[in-house]
Scaffold this active site. Structure first.
Site, PDB file in Angstrom:
ATOM      1  N   PHE A   1      37.019  36.728  36.510  1.00  0.00           N
ATOM      2  CA  PHE A   1      36.003  37.277  35.714  1.00  0.00           C
ATOM      3  C   PHE A   1      36.581  38.121  34.838  1.00  0.00           C
ATOM      4  O   PHE A   1      37.240  39.039  35.188  1.00  0.00           O
ATOM      5  CB  PHE A   1      34.922  38.097  36.628  1.00  0.00           C
ATOM      6  CG  PHE A   1      34.024  37.053  37.486  1.00  0.00           C
ATOM      7  CD1 PHE A   1      32.639  37.091  37.181  1.00  0.00           C
ATOM      8  CD2 PHE A   1      34.497  36.717  38.523  1.00  0.00           C
ATOM      9  CE1 PHE A   1      31.861  36.423  37.776  1.00  0.00           C
ATOM     10  CE2 PHE A   1      33.547  35.552  39.401  1.00  0.00           C
ATOM     11  CZ  PHE A   1      32.310  35.425  38.856  1.00  0.00           C
TER      12      PHE A   1
ATOM     13  N   ILE B   1      34.975  40.233  32.064  1.00  0.00           N
ATOM     14  CA  ILE B   1      33.406  40.728  31.509  1.00  0.00           C
ATOM     15  C   ILE B   1      33.944  41.604  30.614  1.00  0.00           C
ATOM     16  O   ILE B   1      34.635  42.745  31.197  1.00  0.00           O
ATOM     17  CB  ILE B   1      32.560  41.136  32.654  1.00  0.00           C
ATOM     18  CG1 ILE B   1      32.595  39.879  33.707  1.00  0.00           C
ATOM     19  CG2 ILE B   1      31.227  41.597  32.055  1.00  0.00           C
ATOM     20  CD1 ILE B   1      31.933  38.574  33.019  1.00  0.00           C
TER      21      ILE B   1
ATOM     22  N   TYR C   1      37.328  43.688  30.035  1.00  0.00           N
ATOM     23  CA  TYR C   1      38.408  43.187  30.958  1.00  0.00           C
ATOM     24  C   TYR C   1      38.983  41.946  30.317  1.00  0.00           C
ATOM     25  O   TYR C   1      39.987  41.479  30.963  1.00  0.00           O
ATOM     26  CB  TYR C   1      37.758  42.843  32.287  1.00  0.00           C
ATOM     27  CG  TYR C   1      37.885  44.245  33.282  1.00  0.00           C
ATOM     28  CD1 TYR C   1      38.819  44.300  34.123  1.00  0.00           C
ATOM     29  CD2 TYR C   1      36.566  45.174  32.986  1.00  0.00           C
ATOM     30  CE1 TYR C   1      38.769  45.528  34.999  1.00  0.00           C
ATOM     31  CE2 TYR C   1      36.827  46.434  33.878  1.00  0.00           C
ATOM     32  CZ  TYR C   1      37.682  46.231  34.761  1.00  0.00           C
ATOM     33  OH  TYR C   1      37.667  47.521  35.492  1.00  0.00           O
TER      34      TYR C   1
ATOM     35  N   ASP D   1      41.512  38.829  40.890  1.00  0.00           N
ATOM     36  CA  ASP D   1      40.970  39.842  39.874  1.00  0.00           C
ATOM     37  C   ASP D   1      41.715  39.585  38.824  1.00  0.00           C
ATOM     38  O   ASP D   1      42.752  39.446  38.673  1.00  0.00           O
ATOM     39  CB  ASP D   1      41.241  41.369  40.230  1.00  0.00           C
ATOM     40  CG  ASP D   1      40.156  41.836  41.248  1.00  0.00           C
ATOM     41  OD1 ASP D   1      38.954  41.130  41.376  1.00  0.00           O
ATOM     42  OD2 ASP D   1      40.327  42.739  42.019  1.00  0.00           O
ATOM     43  N   VAL D   2      41.090  39.954  37.627  1.00  0.00           N
ATOM     44  CA  VAL D   2      41.887  39.694  36.109  1.00  0.00           C
ATOM     45  C   VAL D   2      42.661  40.762  35.727  1.00  0.00           C
ATOM     46  O   VAL D   2      43.630  40.391  35.002  1.00  0.00           O
ATOM     47  CB  VAL D   2      40.655  39.584  34.811  1.00  0.00           C
ATOM     48  CG1 VAL D   2      40.220  40.614  34.747  1.00  0.00           C
ATOM     49  CG2 VAL D   2      41.187  38.487  33.799  1.00  0.00           C
ATOM     50  N   ASP D   3      42.728  42.115  36.245  1.00  0.00           N
ATOM     51  CA  ASP D   3      43.501  43.072  36.040  1.00  0.00           C
ATOM     52  C   ASP D   3      44.790  43.048  36.722  1.00  0.00           C
ATOM     53  O   ASP D   3      45.192  44.018  37.050  1.00  0.00           O
ATOM     54  CB  ASP D   3      42.800  44.444  35.814  1.00  0.00           C
ATOM     55  CG  ASP D   3      42.227  44.582  37.095  1.00  0.00           C
ATOM     56  OD1 ASP D   3      41.919  43.655  37.939  1.00  0.00           O
ATOM     57  OD2 ASP D   3      41.835  45.868  37.359  1.00  0.00           O
TER      58      ASP D   3
ATOM     59  N   HIS E   1      44.525  44.492  52.497  1.00  0.00           N
ATOM     60  CA  HIS E   1      44.568  45.398  51.370  1.00  0.00           C
ATOM     61  C   HIS E   1      45.845  46.331  51.527  1.00  0.00           C
ATOM     62  O   HIS E   1      46.314  46.980  52.605  1.00  0.00           O
ATOM     63  CB  HIS E   1      43.400  46.375  51.679  1.00  0.00           C
ATOM     64  CG  HIS E   1      43.300  47.312  50.236  1.00  0.00           C
ATOM     65  ND1 HIS E   1      43.969  48.268  50.082  1.00  0.00           N
ATOM     66  CD2 HIS E   1      41.898  47.168  49.690  1.00  0.00           C
ATOM     67  CE1 HIS E   1      43.288  48.899  48.970  1.00  0.00           C
ATOM     68  NE2 HIS E   1      42.214  48.072  48.739  1.00  0.00           N
TER      69      HIS E   1
ATOM     70  N   GLU F   1      33.296  44.345  47.794  1.00  0.00           N
ATOM     71  CA  GLU F   1      34.648  44.675  49.067  1.00  0.00           C
ATOM     72  C   GLU F   1      34.082  44.836  50.333  1.00  0.00           C
ATOM     73  O   GLU F   1      34.578  44.383  51.590  1.00  0.00           O
ATOM     74  CB  GLU F   1      35.445  45.388  48.573  1.00  0.00           C
ATOM     75  CG  GLU F   1      36.812  45.469  49.475  1.00  0.00           C
ATOM     76  CD  GLU F   1      37.909  46.390  48.980  1.00  0.00           C
ATOM     77  OE1 GLU F   1      38.611  45.571  48.187  1.00  0.00           O
ATOM     78  OE2 GLU F   1      38.064  47.522  48.923  1.00  0.00           O
TER      79      GLU F   1
ATOM     80  N   ASP G   1      49.940  47.473  44.332  1.00  0.00           N
ATOM     81  CA  ASP G   1      49.936  48.265  43.060  1.00  0.00           C
ATOM     82  C   ASP G   1      51.306  49.074  43.441  1.00  0.00           C
ATOM     83  O   ASP G   1      51.558  49.843  44.022  1.00  0.00           O
ATOM     84  CB  ASP G   1      48.926  49.029  43.278  1.00  0.00           C
ATOM     85  CG  ASP G   1      48.417  50.019  42.089  1.00  0.00           C
ATOM     86  OD1 ASP G   1      49.791  50.198  41.424  1.00  0.00           O
ATOM     87  OD2 ASP G   1      47.559  50.148  41.600  1.00  0.00           O
TER      88      ASP G   1
END
Length: 348
Positions: free
Chosen positions: A116, A118, A121, A206-208, A228, A298, A321
């Site tokens: 996504f 949007i 983003y 996720d796109v980021d 996670h 989530e 991350d």
């Protein structure tokens, strides 16, 4: 006695036996039909108990040279490699990608990757697609499904053979939380209307983020979730599950296997449709009751995967991350990593 020396009662029994068999078959069928109906809900849909489990097809692979597995030598002795329900947990060193590639190529597998992009983003989309071309399902057929409210901003990224990009125009929402939660609705809708006719598996990301190392068919299964990175060492009491009983995402403190990341999950189109539809319906019910789960989609994903155990679990190698967590030695590879960003600026 009859002419062959058998008692007449014996002959009588032989004559009655076929009749008894027919009666038993008739009533047995009726009984089984009734039991099958009991497994269906009032709406006529088949209950979860009758759904087909993850049955991997047996395919004939060509002769290959590879190291022999040793039953007395653990593949990893520093991490858990199976869940209590015997789903594999995928870490570097736990699979042979050459064997898996042959198996999935022989099945002519096509993988869909939903993302996504949007509002602001969309700026992450180019790097996402470029790195996916380098590392995601290399050598396999892939369809990128880009959901966006800015189709004219979708970048032109060169794609390899057997790979294509489909732009799906959707509306945006004022709050980023609503954008996040409506992902479930959109994936559910398009799984039913389109994806089931075009791909065998769906991966939802996720796109980021960017792909920084191999992510291949080792992740594919009927239903998979990803540990996670912030909670893979934690006890269940510390998980940030939704703890308010009023919410459909509620999980009591004495329950829970793992805490799954909302940014990377997937499976067969059928199972992803079940998951996303259930999560969307739960969010609609929460909204009607004036409550919003603490971590939005989530939270609902974690509730679903608690009671619908995934058939494969991905290690935090598949969502990481590095800026926040560094690179601990237990992570042999970092495969799908967060892109540094200003959350406040992007979300607003």
């Amino acid at each position: 006695m009859d002419l062959r020396g058998r008692p007449k009662c014996y002959s009588l029994h032989l004559g009655i036996l076929p009749f008894i068999v027919l009666v038993l078959v008739f009533f047995g069928y009726g009984f089984l039909s009734h039991k099958i109906q009991e497994f269906r809900n009032p709406g006529g849909e088949t209950c979860m108990a009758t759904r087909q489990t993850d049955v991997q097809k047996v395919v004939s692979v060509p002769r290959m040279a590879y190291p022999q597995p040793n039953v007395l030598t653990p593949i990893r002795n520093d991490v858990l490699v199976f869940t209590p329900w015997l789903a594999p947990i995928i870490w570097e060193g736990t699979f042979n990608i050459d064997i898996l590639n042959e198996q999935f190529k022989l099945q002519n597998t096509t993988i869909g990757l939903t993302v996504f992009a949007i509002k602001k983003y969309v700026v992450f989309l180019k790097l996402f697609l470029e790195t996916a071309e380098q590392h995601f399902m290399v050598g396999h057929k892939v369809i990128y499904y880009v959901f966006t409210d800015r189709p004219s901003d979708v970048p032109q990224v060169p794609l390899g053979a057997g790979r294509k990009l489909v732009v799906l125009t959707v509306r945006n929402y004022t709050r980023w939380q609503d954008v996040s939660m409506h992902r479930m609705e959109m994936i559910s809708h398009f799984s039913e209307q389109r994806f089931q006719h075009e791909v065998d598996y769906l991966v939802c990301g996720d796109v980021d983020m960017k792909f920084s190392d191999h992510v291949g068919v080792e992740i594919l299964s009927a239903l998979f979730g990803t540990l996670h990175p912030g909670f893979y060492r934690s006890r269940r009491e510390s998980f940030t599950y939704e703890r308010r009983p009023k919410s459909q995402a509620y999980i009591p403190r004495d329950e829970g296997d793992f805490y799954y990341a909302g940014g990377f999950f997937g499976g067969s189109v059928v199972e992803v449709h079940h998951l996303t539809k259930a999560c969307h319906q739960a969010m609609v019910e929460d909204q009607a009751n004036g409550i919003e789960a603490v971590w939005h989609d989530e939270s609902h994903l974690n509730k679903y995967l608690l009671y619908h155990k995934p058939t494969k679990v991905l290690s935090p190698e598949y969502v990481w991350d590095q800026k926040l967590l560094g690179w601990p030695s237990i992570m042999k590879k970092l495969r799908y990593v967060a892109v540094p960003k200003n959350h406040q600026a992007i979300r607003n």
